[in-house]
Design a protein around this motif. Structure first.
Motif, PDB file in Angstrom:
ATOM      1  N   ASP A 686       0.750  -1.330  -0.063  1.00 44.23           N
ATOM      2  CA  ASP A 686       0.049  -0.176  -0.066  1.00 44.23           C
ATOM      3  C   ASP A 686       0.814   1.271   0.057  1.00 44.23           C
ATOM      4  O   ASP A 686       0.620   2.208  -0.694  1.00 44.23           O
ATOM      5  CB  ASP A 686      -0.854  -0.054   1.062  1.00 44.23           C
ATOM      6  N   ALA A 687       1.959   1.114   0.661  1.00 44.58           N
ATOM      7  CA  ALA A 687       2.831   2.252   0.927  1.00 44.58           C
ATOM      8  C   ALA A 687       3.399   2.541  -0.481  1.00 44.58           C
ATOM      9  O   ALA A 687       3.531   3.783  -0.950  1.00 44.58           O
ATOM     10  CB  ALA A 687       4.018   2.124   1.956  1.00 44.58           C
ATOM     11  N   ILE A 688       4.171   1.523  -1.285  1.00 36.75           N
ATOM     12  CA  ILE A 688       4.643   1.734  -2.724  1.00 36.75           C
ATOM     13  C   ILE A 688       3.559   2.035  -3.467  1.00 36.75           C
ATOM     14  O   ILE A 688       3.968   3.135  -4.381  1.00 36.75           O
ATOM     15  CB  ILE A 688       5.356   0.385  -2.848  1.00 36.75           C
ATOM     16  N   GLU A 689       2.574   1.814  -3.423  1.00 29.31           N
ATOM     17  CA  GLU A 689       1.514   1.919  -4.512  1.00 29.31           C
ATOM     18  C   GLU A 689       0.867   3.641  -4.142  1.00 29.31           C
ATOM     19  O   GLU A 689       0.516   4.282  -5.135  1.00 29.31           O
ATOM     20  CB  GLU A 689       0.233   1.227  -4.177  1.00 29.31           C
ATOM     21  N   LYS A 690       1.179   4.161  -2.972  1.00 29.01           N
ATOM     22  CA  LYS A 690       0.579   5.161  -2.875  1.00 29.01           C
ATOM     23  C   LYS A 690       1.852   6.463  -2.868  1.00 29.01           C
ATOM     24  O   LYS A 690       1.650   7.685  -2.399  1.00 29.01           O
ATOM     25  CB  LYS A 690      -0.044   5.478  -1.284  1.00 29.01           C
ATOM     26  N   SER A 691       3.042   6.067  -3.128  1.00 27.05           N
ATOM     27  CA  SER A 691       4.088   6.929  -3.357  1.00 27.05           C
ATOM     28  C   SER A 691       4.792   7.046  -4.643  1.00 27.05           C
ATOM     29  O   SER A 691       4.534   6.313  -5.528  1.00 27.05           O
ATOM     30  CB  SER A 691       5.313   6.317  -2.415  1.00 27.05           C
ATOM     31  N   HIS A 692       5.009   8.492  -4.973  1.00 25.10           N
ATOM     32  CA  HIS A 692       5.451   8.610  -6.261  1.00 25.10           C
ATOM     33  C   HIS A 692       6.863   7.862  -6.724  1.00 25.10           C
ATOM     34  O   HIS A 692       7.297   7.393  -7.775  1.00 25.10           O
ATOM     35  CB  HIS A 692       5.950  10.236  -6.516  1.00 25.10           C
ATOM     36  N   LYS A 693       7.632   7.750  -5.613  1.00 31.83           N
ATOM     37  CA  LYS A 693       8.927   7.086  -5.652  1.00 31.83           C
ATOM     38  C   LYS A 693       9.372   6.293  -4.539  1.00 31.83           C
ATOM     39  O   LYS A 693       8.511   6.227  -3.466  1.00 31.83           O
ATOM     40  CB  LYS A 693      10.122   8.237  -5.665  1.00 31.83           C
ATOM     41  N   THR A 694      10.189   5.239  -4.657  1.00 31.92           N
ATOM     42  CA  THR A 694      10.627   4.605  -3.446  1.00 31.92           C
ATOM     43  C   THR A 694      12.184   4.745  -3.330  1.00 31.92           C
ATOM     44  O   THR A 694      12.817   4.626  -4.395  1.00 31.92           O
ATOM     45  CB  THR A 694      10.368   3.064  -3.875  1.00 31.92           C
ATOM     46  N   LEU A 695      12.464   5.059  -2.110  1.00 29.26           N
ATOM     47  CA  LEU A 695      13.884   5.485  -2.007  1.00 29.26           C
ATOM     48  C   LEU A 695      14.637   4.549  -0.967  1.00 29.26           C
ATOM     49  O   LEU A 695      14.119   3.920  -0.111  1.00 29.26           O
ATOM     50  CB  LEU A 695      13.586   6.958  -1.272  1.00 29.26           C
TER      51      LEU A 695
END
Length: 798
Positions: A686-695
C-alpha cells in the motif's frame, strides 16, 4: 544327387502318411483319450512317449501292422466297442511292452495266435462280446506266459476244446461268457490250475444243459476260488442242481450277480449251502420273482457261513417275500451287509439270535428311528459281539446313543447321510467306541454328546461354524465341507495326527496355527476362501522340508479368493510385491522419502529464497487486481525503504532535510505511517502504491534485511509493470560484493543498470547531495531525473 532325392522321397512319404492319419484331440504327455471321436483309423502318435491309448467307441474296422509302429512304449491299449473285423497278423508286434489289451465288443469272427506272438508282457486280455465261435485252432495263448486276467466268450461263442488254454498257467482271474455254449471238453480249464476268481455267464447251459455246467464247475472249483455267476435266470429247483458240484468240490466263496431268481430257487440254493463249506455268500443286483408257490422248508442254519453280502436286491412284491426264511438261516454269520435293499425293519427277536455278529452294514436302506430302536431291542443288549455298525444313508432323525451303551465291543459307528440337524447335549456311548461318522447329517452345532474315547471323527459336509469339543484321544479329524473360519484349537486335541478341513471358510494358515498341534503330521485344507497375504504365501511356498506338517492334498488345491488381482490363482503361482509383503516398512520408507523430498525442497527454497519470491509474487498479483492510482491520488512523494539499523541516519538526516525543506516533501516511513494491525506485506504494498517514488537506503544492514529485499523486489516488478522511474537509490556506505546474499540478485542487477546517489565523505558535498536527492524525488519525468543524477559523480558500479 541320388541320395538326396531318396531322402526327399522318404521324407515326403512319411509326411503324407502322417497327414493321412487322423489326430487325437485329447492327449497329455503320456496318454491319449481318443474315445468317442468317430475315428475310422488309428490316430497318429503325437510323440513316442505315449503309454496309454484309449480308442473305445469309435468306428475302427481294420487294424494294420503299421498302425502301432509309433506306439512302441504303449502298455495299455483299449479298443472296445468299435467295428473291428480284421486284424493283420503282425499288427501288435511293435507293442512288446503292452500289459493291457482290450478288444471287447467288436466284430472279430476269428482269433489268431499271430496277434499275440510278440506280446510277452501282456497281463490283461479282454476278448468278450465278439463274433468268434471257437478260440482259433489251439495254442492261441501260448506266448502269453505272464497273463493274469483273461476275458473271453460272447453270444456267438459255442465251443471250448481241450487245448484252448494250453500255455496259461498263472491266471488269477477268468471271466467266461458262455451264455450259448454248446460243447465243452472236460479238463480244458483245469489245466490252467487253481484260479482265484472265476466269473461264469452260463444262462443257456443252466436252462437246457446242466451237465455242461457241471463239467465246467468241476474244472474250476477249488477252496481258494471265488465263484461268480452272472446274467443268469434261476427259475426252478432243478436250475440249482449244478451248484452241488461246486459245493462238493470245496468252494468257499460264491457270488450271484445280475441274477433273476425265484423265491423257490433261492430257498433251494440256501438248502444246498447248508451242506457246504461256504464261508462267504453274496447276492448283488438280484431281482426276485414269484412264479411258484413257496413251501416253508426246514430251517437249518449254515454253520460255516461267516460273511453275507446282500446288495441292490429288488423285491417287487416285498409284502409277500419270506424274509425271515432267508434271515433265520444266517444266525451264525459274523459279517453281514444288507445294502440298498429297501430294508425297513429287523425284529428284536432276530437281532437277539445274531449273537456272533461282529460286522453289520445296513446302509442305503429305509430305517427309521423306531425301526432302529426295535432292531436294537431298545438298548437292552443285543449284538453283544458287534464291533462295527453302519447305518448310514437311512431315515434317522435323532441320535440315540443309549441303544449302543451296552455294546462293550463296539468300536466303529457310521451314521452318516441321515438327517439329524442337531444332537443332544449329553450322550452315553460304550467306552470302546473309537470311530464315529456323522458326515452329511445337516448338523449346525456339535455338543458334548461326542464320545470322549474317539480316535477318528468324521463331521464332513455339515453346517458347522465352530468346533471346539475337547477330545483328548482323537487322532484323525475329518471336518471338510463346513463353515469354519479358523482351525480348531490345537491344545484341545493333543493326539491329533491328521486333519482334513477342506472346503470351509478359512482365510489363512500359518506355522503358528499348526505349531499348536503337538503331533499333527498331515493336513488337508484346500478349496477354502484364502486371503493370499504375504505370511500365507510365504508359508505355503517355503521349502516343504522345513514344514513339520505335510500338506496332503497338494498345493495346487489352495486357491486365492483375494486380493482381486490374484483371485482364482493357485497360491504357488502368486508373486506379491515388497510393498504388499512389508507394508509397514514400505510405508515408513515412503514417508521418509517424502519427508526427505520436502526437506530437500525446503532447503532449495531457503537457499534460493523461493518463499520470498512466492510471497512477493502473490502480493504483486493482489496489487495488480487493484485499480491503479492516478497521480493526483498519490499520498506520498517517496516511500523510504531502509534497515532498522540505519534508522538513526534516516531520522537524523534524511527526514529533517526533506520534510522540513521548502517546499517540504511527504515521506512514508514504516515506523510512523504503517497502519497498526494490518499485515506488514499489505502495508508495504500500500505504501509503495501510494508513493511517487521509492527511496532505498543501501547499506550492509540493508542487504541483510528480508523486508528490505521484499520492498526492493516489489519495486522492481512495479518498475517493469508500469514502465515508470519510481526507484531512487542511496548508497549510505560502500558495500562489499561478496557480502551481498544471492537472494539480492535484483539489487545487483539494479545497481549495474541504474545510477545512484552516494552519501559523501566530504562535508562540502552534502548540500549538493541533498539537492540532487530532492531533484530526483520531485522531478516526475524519468529523463530529467536521470540527467541530473548523471551530473553527480557519486555513482558506483559492481
Amino acid at each position: 544327387m541320388t541320395i538326396l532325392t531318396f531322402l526327399m522321397f522318404v521324407l515326403l512319404t512319411r509326411q503324407s502318411l502322417s497327414l493321412s492319419r487322423p489326430q487325437c484331440h485329447s492327449c497329455e504327455q503320456t496318454s491319449c483319450n481318443c474315445s468317442r471321436q468317430n475315428h475310422t483309423k488309428v490316430p497318429a502318435a503325437p510323440s513316442n512317449l505315449i503309454t496309454e491309448l484309449d480308442l473305445s467307441f469309435n468306428r475302427l474296422g481294420t487294424i494294420t501292422k503299421k498302425d502301432f509302429v509309433a506306439y512302441a512304449r504303449l502298455w495299455s491299449l483299449t479298443m472296445s466297442n468299435n467295428r473291428i473285423k480284421t486284424i493283420q497278423e503282425q499288427a501288435f508286434s511293435p507293442l512288446s511292452n503292452l500289459e493291457k489289451l482290450d478288444l471287447s465288443f467288436n466284430r472279430l469272427d476269428r482269433l489268431s495266435a499271430g496277434w499275440f506272438e510278440n506280446l510277452f508282457s501282456l497281463r490283461h486280455l479282454n476278448l468278450l462280446g465278439n463274433r468268434y465261435s471257437v478260440l482259433d485252432q489251439g495254442n492261441l495263448f501260448q506266448p502269453l506266459t505272464r497273463l493274469k486276467t483273461l476275458q473271453f466268450g460272447g453270444p456267438y461263442f459255442q465251443s471250448v476244446r481241450k487245448n484252448d488254454f494250453s500255455g496259461l498257467s498263472g491266471l488269477e482271474e477268468v471271466i467266461f461268457d458262455g451264455q450259448n455254449l454248446k460243447l465243452y471238453a472236460g479238463g480244458s480249464l483245469r489245466q490252467i490250475g487253481p484260479i482265484k476268481h472265476v466269473t461264469l455267464g452260463l444262462n443257456g447251459p443252466f436252462q437246457i444243459n446242466p451237465a455242461l455246467v457241471e463239467a465246467i464247475l468241476s474244472d474250476v472249483v477249488h477252496p481258494n476260488t471265488t465263484l461268480t455267476f452272472t446274467d443268469t435266470w434261476f427259475l426252478t429247483k432243478n436250475h440249482m442242481i449244478p451248484f452241488k458240484v461246486a459245493f462238493k468240490g470245496g468252494t468257499t466263496q460264491v457270488i450271484l450277480k445280475k441274477i433273476n431268481i425265484t423265491v423257490t430257487a433261492g430257498l433251494e440254493f440256501l438248502e444246498l449251502l447248508s451242506n457246504s463249506n461256504i464261508v462267504m455268500f453274496a447276492l448283488e443286483e438280484i431281482h426276485f420273482l414269484f412264479l411258484y408257490s413257496v413251501h416253508r422248508p426246514y430251517l437249518q442254519t449254515l454253520d460255516c457261513l461267516e460273511t453275507v453280502v446282500l446288495k441292490n436286491i429288488d423285491v417287487p412284491e416285498f409284502h409277500m417275500f419270506p424274509a425271515l426264511l432267508f434271515l433265520y438261516r444266517l444266525l451264525k454269520v459274523v459279517h453281514m451287509s444288507v445294502l440298498n435293499c429297501k430294508l425297513f425293519a429287523i425284529p428284536c427277536d432276530l437281532s437277539a439270535r445274531l449273537t456272533k455278529l461282529e460286522y453289520l452294514d445296513i446302509s442305503d436302506n429305509i430305517f427309521s428311528d423306531l425301526a432302529l430302536s426295535q432292531m436294537m431291542c431298545d438298548g437292552k443288549g443285543v449284538f453283544l459281539n458287534l464291533e462295527t455298525f453302519n447305518i448310514s444313508r437311512n431315515y434317522l432323525q435323532s441320535i440315540n446313543s443309549q441303544l449302543f451303551t451296552k455294546l462293550e465291543k463296539l468300536e466303529n459307528i457310521d451314521m452318516s447321510g441321515n438327517v439329524f440337524h442337531s444332537m443332544p447335549e449329553t450322550c452315553f456311548w460304550p467306552p470302546s467306541l473309537q470311530f464315529l461318522n456323522l458326515s452329511s447329517t445337516h448338523l449346525t452345532k456339535v455338543t458334548a454328546c461326542l464320545p470322549v474315547s474317539l480316535h477318528i471323527l468324521d463331521l464332513s459336509d455339515n453346517a458347522l461354524a465352530v468346533f471346539n469339543i475337547e477330545l483328548p484321544f482323537l487322532r484323525e479329524l475329518h471336518i471338510s465341507g463346513n463353515k469354519l473360519s479358523r482351525l480348531p484349537d490345537g491344545p484341545v486335541y493333543p493326539g491329533l495326527t491328521f486333519l482334513s478341513i477342506q472346503n470351509n471358510d478359512l482365510h489363512t494358515i500359518s506355522s503358528d496355527n499348526l505349531n499348536s498341534y503337538k503331533n499333527l503330521k498331515r493336513l488337508e485344507a484346500g478349496a477354502n476362501t484364502y486371503v493370499c497375504s504375504c505370511d500365507f504365501v510365504t508359508f505355503m511356498t517355503s521349502n516343504s522340508a522345513n514344514h513339520r506338517v505335510t500338506i496332503g492334498d497338494g498345493f495346487k488345491s489352495y486357491i486365492c479368493d483375494s486380493p482381486d488381482a490374484d483371485r482364482g490363482e493357485s497360491v504357488v503361482d502368486v508373486r506379491l510385491s515388497v510393498f504388499e509383503c512389508h507394508a509397514d516398512l514400505a510405508f515408513s520408507l515412503l514417508c521418509l522419502g517424502i519427508l526427505a523430498v520436502f526437506l530437500l525442497i525446503a532447503g532449495v527454497c531457503h537457499k534460493f529464497s523461493v518463499v520470498w519470491y512466492i510471497r512477493m509474487t502473490w502480493a504483486w498479483l493482489r496489487a495488480k487486481r487493484k485499480p491503479k492510482l492516478k497521480k493526483g491520488e498519490l499520498k506520498y512523494d517517496a516511500f523510504v525503504s531502509y534497515s532498522e539499523m540505519d534508522s538513526g541516519w534516516v531520522e537524523a538526516h534524511l527526514v529533517p532535510e526533506l520534510e522540513q525543506a521548502e517546499p517540504p516533501l511527504r515521506l512514508c516511513l514504516h515506523k510512523r505511517d504503517f497502519v497498526p494491525g494490518d499485515w506488514i506485506l499489505d502495508n508495504i504494498v500500500d505504501a509503495i502504491e501510494k508513493s511517487h517514488k521509492t527511496l532505498f537506503v543501501l547499506s550492509e544492514h540493508f542487504v541483510r534485511s528480508e523486508w528490505c529485499k521484499y520492498e526492493l523486489d516489489y519495486t522492481h516488478f512495479r518498475l517493469f509493470d508500469q514502465n515508470d522511474d519510481s526507484m531512487v537509490l542511496i548508497l549510505l556506505e560502500p558495500i562489499d560484493k561478496a557480502t551481498i546474499p544471492k537472494r539480492f540478485c535484483k539489487l545487483r542487477k539494479v545497481m549495474n543498470s541504474r545510477t545512484y546517489l552516494k552519501w559523501p565523505d566530504d562535508d562540502n558535498q552534502i548540500p549538493r547531495f541533498w539537492q540532487s536527492l530532492r531533484t530526483a524525488i520531485e522531478t516526475p519525468e524519468t529523463e530529467n531525473g536521470h540527467c541530473l543524477m548523471d551530473t553527480v559523480d557519486l555513482g558506483l558500479r559492481f
